[in-house]
Design a protein around this motif. Structure first.
Motif, PDB file in Angstrom:
ATOM      1  N   ASN A 382       0.823  -1.201   0.000  1.00 18.06           N
ATOM      2  CA  ASN A 382       0.000   0.000   0.000  1.00 18.06           C
ATOM      3  C   ASN A 382       0.862   1.257   0.000  1.00 18.06           C
ATOM      4  O   ASN A 382       0.619   2.190  -0.774  1.00 18.06           O
ATOM      5  N   SER A 383       1.873   1.316   0.871  1.00 16.16           N
ATOM      6  CA  SER A 383       2.734   2.499   0.947  1.00 16.16           C
ATOM      7  C   SER A 383       3.481   2.719  -0.355  1.00 16.16           C
ATOM      8  O   SER A 383       3.611   3.861  -0.829  1.00 16.16           O
ATOM      9  N   MET A 384       3.973   1.639  -0.957  1.00 18.46           N
ATOM     10  CA  MET A 384       4.692   1.757  -2.232  1.00 18.46           C
ATOM     11  C   MET A 384       3.774   2.266  -3.330  1.00 18.46           C
ATOM     12  O   MET A 384       4.137   3.135  -4.129  1.00 18.46           O
ATOM     13  N   LEU A 385       2.538   1.730  -3.380  1.00 18.94           N
ATOM     14  CA  LEU A 385       1.596   2.161  -4.405  1.00 18.94           C
ATOM     15  C   LEU A 385       1.214   3.625  -4.225  1.00 18.94           C
ATOM     16  O   LEU A 385       1.068   4.356  -5.210  1.00 18.94           O
ATOM     17  N   TYR A 386       1.063   4.067  -2.977  1.00 20.29           N
ATOM     18  CA  TYR A 386       0.724   5.476  -2.755  1.00 20.29           C
ATOM     19  C   TYR A 386       1.868   6.388  -3.190  1.00 20.29           C
ATOM     20  O   TYR A 386       1.626   7.448  -3.787  1.00 20.29           O
ATOM     21  N   LYS A 387       3.091   5.995  -2.908  1.00 19.27           N
ATOM     22  CA  LYS A 387       4.241   6.796  -3.354  1.00 19.27           C
ATOM     23  C   LYS A 387       4.261   6.910  -4.871  1.00 19.27           C
ATOM     24  O   LYS A 387       4.497   7.991  -5.435  1.00 19.27           O
ATOM     25  N   GLU A 388       4.025   5.790  -5.554  1.00 21.33           N
ATOM     26  CA  GLU A 388       4.022   5.807  -7.017  1.00 21.33           C
ATOM     27  C   GLU A 388       2.900   6.711  -7.541  1.00 21.33           C
ATOM     28  O   GLU A 388       3.105   7.483  -8.482  1.00 21.33           O
ATOM     29  N   TRP A 389       1.722   6.599  -6.940  1.00 16.10           N
ATOM     30  CA  TRP A 389       0.616   7.446  -7.386  1.00 16.10           C
ATOM     31  C   TRP A 389       0.935   8.915  -7.144  1.00 16.10           C
ATOM     32  O   TRP A 389       0.641   9.769  -7.996  1.00 16.10           O
ATOM     33  N   TYR A 390       1.521   9.243  -6.021  1.00 17.93           N
ATOM     34  CA  TYR A 390       1.846  10.621  -5.682  1.00 17.93           C
ATOM     35  C   TYR A 390       2.823  11.209  -6.712  1.00 17.93           C
ATOM     36  O   TYR A 390       2.615  12.319  -7.220  1.00 17.93           O
ATOM     37  N   GLU A 391       3.879  10.453  -7.032  1.00 20.61           N
ATOM     38  CA  GLU A 391       4.881  10.946  -7.974  1.00 20.61           C
ATOM     39  C   GLU A 391       4.300  11.072  -9.382  1.00 20.61           C
ATOM     40  O   GLU A 391       4.525  12.077 -10.072  1.00 20.61           O
ATOM     41  N   LEU A 392       3.542  10.078  -9.811  1.00 20.30           N
ATOM     42  CA  LEU A 392       2.977  10.114 -11.158  1.00 20.30           C
ATOM     43  C   LEU A 392       1.928  11.207 -11.294  1.00 20.30           C
ATOM     44  O   LEU A 392       1.836  11.869 -12.333  1.00 20.30           O
ATOM     45  N   THR A 393       1.127  11.417 -10.250  1.00 18.55           N
ATOM     46  CA  THR A 393       0.122  12.479 -10.284  1.00 18.55           C
ATOM     47  C   THR A 393       0.783  13.851 -10.291  1.00 18.55           C
ATOM     48  O   THR A 393       0.344  14.770 -11.000  1.00 18.55           O
ATOM     49  N   LYS A 394       1.825  13.996  -9.520  1.00 20.83           N
ATOM     50  CA  LYS A 394       2.560  15.270  -9.475  1.00 20.83           C
ATOM     51  C   LYS A 394       3.151  15.599 -10.832  1.00 20.83           C
ATOM     52  O   LYS A 394       3.141  16.754 -11.287  1.00 20.83           O
ATOM     53  N   LYS A 395       3.634  14.581 -11.503  1.00 24.87           N
ATOM     54  CA  LYS A 395       4.207  14.786 -12.844  1.00 24.87           C
ATOM     55  C   LYS A 395       3.099  15.059 -13.860  1.00 24.87           C
ATOM     56  O   LYS A 395       3.260  15.896 -14.763  1.00 24.87           O
ATOM     57  N   LYS A 396       1.965  14.406 -13.726  1.00 26.81           N
ATOM     58  CA  LYS A 396       0.869  14.547 -14.686  1.00 26.81           C
ATOM     59  C   LYS A 396       0.198  15.912 -14.572  1.00 26.81           C
ATOM     60  O   LYS A 396      -0.158  16.522 -15.584  1.00 26.81           O
ATOM     61  N   LEU A 397       0.015  16.412 -13.343  1.00 20.48           N
ATOM     62  CA  LEU A 397      -0.695  17.671 -13.122  1.00 20.48           C
ATOM     63  C   LEU A 397       0.240  18.858 -12.926  1.00 20.48           C
ATOM     64  O   LEU A 397      -0.210  19.923 -12.500  1.00 20.48           O
ATOM     65  N   GLY A 398       1.517  18.671 -13.210  1.00 25.16           N
ATOM     66  CA  GLY A 398       2.445  19.790 -13.101  1.00 25.16           C
ATOM     67  C   GLY A 398       2.698  20.249 -11.684  1.00 25.16           C
ATOM     68  O   GLY A 398       2.687  21.446 -11.399  1.00 25.16           O
ATOM     69  N   GLY A 399       2.907  19.302 -10.779  1.00 23.89           N
ATOM     70  CA  GLY A 399       3.216  19.626  -9.379  1.00 23.89           C
ATOM     71  C   GLY A 399       2.019  19.691  -8.472  1.00 23.89           C
ATOM     72  O   GLY A 399       2.174  19.876  -7.264  1.00 23.89           O
TER      73      GLY A 399
END
Length: 1032
Positions: A382-399
């Motif tokens: 769960n923690s790993m998946l949340y980190k991945e989602w956080y980084e990918l979302t930050k990159k997708k939405l421009g921070g």
């Protein structure tokens, strides 16, 4: 003195943790014990703490708050069997499911060789819990301590606790939610009728909460995004995978999905170790849900009631709306769009969610929707998946980070530390079955002894010799039968199982349990049949007589009435709900009776007939419980993935190629609401628990956000207070200032400023303790009045509800001091264990002491301290009563706009909020006007005693004209006029500016830079020119 600590085996080791609340070192509460599921011996350090604990509190039914309770009971049965434990009914019921699910996932329960307990033990320990309703106070420790649960709004039945001991008032709220859920009410900090904080919760000594924050996005918008994700996944023909905690947020997700689908032919699959029991339990707890949810369910159910006899479809959480699967591997054969609920929020080895994730994660049409964050130390995906989602979302939405954003995930992770289950064989199987059978026999023997002892204690006349001989006989018979049967059952595994089961069945049908059943039947007026056979001993071969009622007691006035017989309690309804739930796991035993004799065959046929009456889902539910939770059904063991077997070639790398999203539906308070509630309650101390969900590399730190928010909030409050001090004159009287002055004088918690403290593991936070200078907080002590003083008290009545009396005497201290200690300090004489007694002193010594005190009071340094000392506010002034009293004294007192009492059109009396409450019961009296001896005339005279206009009369008239004008919409419009009037009276701003100017001149003189005082007066009479006040 109050202290709080988060105890654990050692610093940095959170394998087992619990909250410990201590009051004056004489009363201790243990709250929310939790275990990480790895090492069961991690709990052994708790023995030293349990010996001092007086009670245990369980706040929520999720593993983070309840997973350590049964483990404590298992390791320390003697201590925990006498320990009072308190929770609400839903926490008790759903906590059973949560504990069973968590222990099965971690391999300590069920048909595993590592199992250390069985389901009946979990039930037995939860049956010992005392059930409380919301806002039901319970007195402990001879009425010295009161505990009260309030609705926390985080989970069904979840609570935060109010603990009161003397003037110490502590709110323990580890997890709560200020906003409403789809079926839960919000936390009960605010009254739903008035919108103000509950009076019982105002100004607590400490407010203990966690910095785990929820989303700032409104709940309605989050649910919309969640359902949009589900719809998009289903439209793509994929599976929406929802790992969740059964006793926590699963019910919220299930209700949202159920309402959204509205009977659409979309399969909803459910995977857990305990089947659909969580839904059946929740359906019996409708009274603990929100009123809007109950109303909507009553309308849709069609029967308009919640009584028994409803059809299964009328349940609010209908188990028939989900499809059970015996094994996650069945998902491979189920193609097409589907919704999959799976137990285990952490997605770690042993969880059902981890197996389900392995089968679905390598499908591009699958979307994994996370709804909660997991604690980092749990070691799941769960923690790993949340980190991945956080980084990918930050990159997708421009921070920018926004809930509900779906991102593609393509990654390979290692699962080499995961395990799989394989069947026990040969010697391992026989040893395991023999061990479990022996454990069951020992537990039943102990239960027989307990029942017999209880029967003996309840009997009025017992022959000691006969009962002891019979007890020896009855205990020897099962032992002899066990030895005889065990000698014949060494040949095969089937023989061992048959003999073991017969021994256990014979013990279960022991006389002690039969007698208990007969007594209960007679008490409930249920007819019974008694069959006397040759198997009964001569002593019992007669028609039995049981005392079903207590012997009546009489005194000089007649029959003694027991008040408890006439009290209205919910014990009956609670017991009924629990007994309905007791059908939960007992049904599995009917599948385990495979015996060779004719009697057992007959039982088998009866079981088949009963099974035929069950629905297919109920039969599947029983099979699932039997497979996962019956200890002797197909025993297994857990081995590493690469262990030698036909699965040895199984890859230890997991390929993840699917969609991923996160929507915060954790049901936790957001940062803004936390600040509002804390500001409304105004605690003296705010204790923040460690943030176990923080992710430093992602800059996700709830603790840091909370600290920064409260620092900013307190800075704003200080600025507001400084403004009030400037506006406040001697004509402003407020009970809040009296109370704050009183609390700062006698309380060690400080004045209006709130202390924000961060709790660290194994480092107690002490509040109200002795200061470094040796001062003692006298609020920690009680003083007993001697009988000689009590009989001479002269009571004076204040208002209609209060009486006060003045006392004089000598204070006697009683405190045992260690004999071996030679050097004694102040703390040896005055500490929380000291007893104070006020005894009567003779008139002569009292007269001498008064004379000495009066002489000391002539000291000019002490006079301002005494005149400005704390005042005592008693009772509550109601403005209607005050108006009536003033009118009786021939004064013109009438209510104007917004409840302001105006006296003779000059003096205004109103109530302002104490804290943020606007109610009469908690408001403070504020008197504005010329507060002096002239108040008896209730108006300001325009002329002074020496002639001429009184000082500041015109400024006062301007202010009154504005205040009483019909054109004035808001009182704030008169603030400038009031500031002019206050400045005219006191010159506060002028003095402050003069002080700042003198301070700057001194600093310039020390630094030898800028204008100094000597520069201003270089030329006589030119000071104003040097200050640039006039032109030269």
């Amino acid at each position: 003195m109050f202290s709080f600590s988060l105890i654990s085996p050692s610093e940095g080791d959170l394998s087992f943790k619990a909250s410990l609340l201590s009051f004056d070192n004489e009363f201790k509460l243990l709250a929310d014990p939790s275990w990480d599921g790895k090492d069961a011996n991690a709990v052994l350090f708790m023995e030293q703490h349990l010996s001092e604990v007086n009670a245990v509190l369980l706040s929520h039914s999720t593993p983070d708050f309840i997973s350590g309770y049964v483990l404590l009971c298992l390791k320390f049965p003697n201590l925990m069997s006498t320990m009072p434990v308190y929770s609400t009914l839903p926490v008790n019921q759903l906590g059973r499911i949560s504990t069973v699910e968590y222990y099965r996932a971690n391999g300590v329960l069920g048909p595993l060789d590592s199992a250390i307990l069985e389901i009946d033990e979990v039930d037995n320990w939860f049956d010992r819990v005392t059930l409380l309703k919301y806002q039901q106070s319970t007195n402990l420790m001879d009425n010295k301590v009161t505990i009260t649960p309030y609705n926390a709004g985080h989970t069904l039945g979840g609570a935060f606790w109010l603990i009161v001991k003397r003037i110490d008032k502590v709110i323990y709220a580890p997890a709560w939610n200020h906003s409403k859920d789809s079926f839960l009410n919000s936390a009960s900090f605010i009254s739903t009728s008035t919108g103000n904080p509950l009076l019982s919760l105002l100004r607590p000594t400490a407010f203990i909460t966690a910095p785990d924050l929820g989303s700032t996005m409104p709940h309605k918008r989050r649910t919309e995004k969640f359902l949009q994700l589900v719809d998009a996944t289903l439209a793509n023909g994929g599976a929406a995978l929802l790992p969740t905690s059964l006793s926590g947020r699963f019910l919220e997700l299930f209700h949202l999905i159920d309402e959204h689908l509205q009977g659409a032919p979309i399969p909803v699959y459910f995977l857990s170790y305990s089947g659909t029991r969580i839904l059946s339990y929740a359906s019996n707890l409708l009274d603990w849900m929100s009123g809007s949810f109950i109303k909507s369910w009553d309308e849709t159910s069609g029967d308009g009631g919640r009584g028994g006899g409803k059809a299964l479809s009328s349940m609010p959480f209908d188990p028939s709306k989900v499809d059970l699967l015996l094994d996650p591997s069945e998902l491979i054969q189920l193609s097409g769009p589907k919704i999959v609920f799976c137990s285990g929020i952490d997605i770690k080895s042993g969880d059902i969610s981890s197996e389900t994730f392995q089968y679905l994660c390598n499908n591009e049409k699958t979307t994994v929707i996370l709804t909660e964050k997991s604690q980092l130390e749990n070691g799941g995906l769960n923690s790993m998946l949340y980190k991945e989602w956080y980084e990918l979302t930050k990159k997708k939405l421009g921070g920018k980070i926004e809930d509900g954003t779906a991102v593609p995930l393509d990654k390979t992770v290692s699962i080499e530390d995961w395990t799989r289950e394989t069947n026990l064989e040969g010697r391992e199987l026989s040893d395991f079955q023999e061990r479990i059978t022996q454990q069951r026999k020992e537990k039943l023997l102990a239960k027989v002894r307990d029942k017999k002892n209880q029967n003996i204690l309840n009997a009025e006349n017992v022959d000691d010799e006969d009962s002891s001989e019979d007890e020896d006989e009855e205990e020897q018979v099962p032992e002899e039968e066990t030895k005889g049967e065990a000698a014949k059952s060494v040949t095969t595994t089937d023989a061992i199982v048959t003999t073991a089961t017969s021994v256990v069945d014979e013990l279960a049908a022991h006389e002690a349990f039969v007698m208990d059943h007969i007594k209960q039947s007679l008490k409930d007026n249920i007819p019974i049949d008694l069959k006397i056979t040759h198997r009964l001993r001569p002593r019992s071969a007669m028609f039995p007589y049981f005392m079903t009622t207590r012997k009546q007691k009489f005194d000089d006035y007649g029959q003694v009435i027991d008040v408890a017989d006439f009290e209205k309690t919910d014990e009956t309804s609670n017991a009924k709900i629990i007994m309905e739930g007791k059908k939960k796991f007992d049904e599995k035993r009917r599948w385990n009776e495979e015996k060779s004799n004719d009697d057992n065959k007959q039982k088998k046929n009866q079981n088949k007939q009963q099974a035929n009456k069950l629905t297919p889902q109920e039969q599947l539910n029983q099979q699932l419980i039997q497979k996962n939770l019956d200890t002797l059904y197909n025993p297994r063991k857990r081995v590493p993935l690469n262990a030698a077997s036909s699965f040895a070639s199984q890859s230890q790398m997991l390929k993840i190629r699917c969609g991923l999203s996160f929507v915060d539906l954790s049901g936790l308070v957001d940062l803004r609401s936390l600040g509002i509630i804390v500001q409304a309650l105004k605690p003296y101390n705010l204790l923040l628990l460690p943030d176990f969900n923080s992710i430093p590399e992602l800059e996700v730190n709830g603790l840091k956000q909370v600290q920064e928010m409260f620092d900013h909030q307190q800075n704003e409050q200080l600025q507001e207070e400084s403004k009030k001090k400037i506006l406040t004159s001697s004509r402003y009287l407020s009970l809040s200032s009296i109370r704050s002055g009183l609390s700062s004088a006698i309380s060690t918690y400080g004045g209006n400023k709130m202390n924000v403290l961060v709790v660290e593991s194994d480092k107690p936070v002490k509040i109200g303790t002795e200061s470094e200078s040796g001062g003692i907080g006298l609020n920690n002590f009680e003083i007993n009045l001697d009988d000689s003083i009590i009989k001479d008290l002269r009571w004076q009545k204040i208002g209609s509800n209060y009486r006060v009396a003045k006392v004089h005497g000598e204070l006697e201290l009683q405190n045992p001091i260690a004999k071996e200690k030679t050097e004694r300090t102040l703390s040896d004489y005055i500490n929380p264990t000291t007893y104070f007694t006020l005894k009567k002193s003779d008139d002569e010594s009292l007269r001498k002491r008064r004379k000495v005190v009066n002489q000391r009071l002539q000291d000019p340094k002490l006079k301002p301290l005494i005149s400005n000392g704390p005042k005592l506010a008693i009772g509550n002034i109601r403005l209607p009563d005050l108006r009536k009293n003033l009118q009786e004294k021939n004064m013109n007192a009438e209510f104007k706009q917004e409840g302001t009492l105006v006296v003779n059109d000059v003096l205004t009396i109103r109530k302002v909020a104490y804290g943020t409450s606007e109610s009469d019961d908690s408001g403070d009296i504020v008197i504005e006007g010329n507060y002096s001896r002239l108040h008896q005339y209730t108006k300001m005279r325009p002329y002074s005693k020496s002639g001429g206009t009184a000082k500041c009369f015109y400024e006062f008239q301007t202010f009154v004209a504005c205040y009483t004008s019909a054109e004035t919409v808001n009182r704030k419009e008169c603030t400038p006029a009031f500031e002019d009037y206050a400045e005219c009276l006191h010159g506060t701003k002028e003095r402050e500016r003069a002080r700042l100017m003198m301070q700057q001149l001194k600093e310039n003189e020390q630094n030898k830079s800028g204008v100094t005082a000597s520069d201003l007066y270089k030329s006589s009479g030119r000071v104003y020119e040097n200050l640039d006040l006039i032109k030269q």
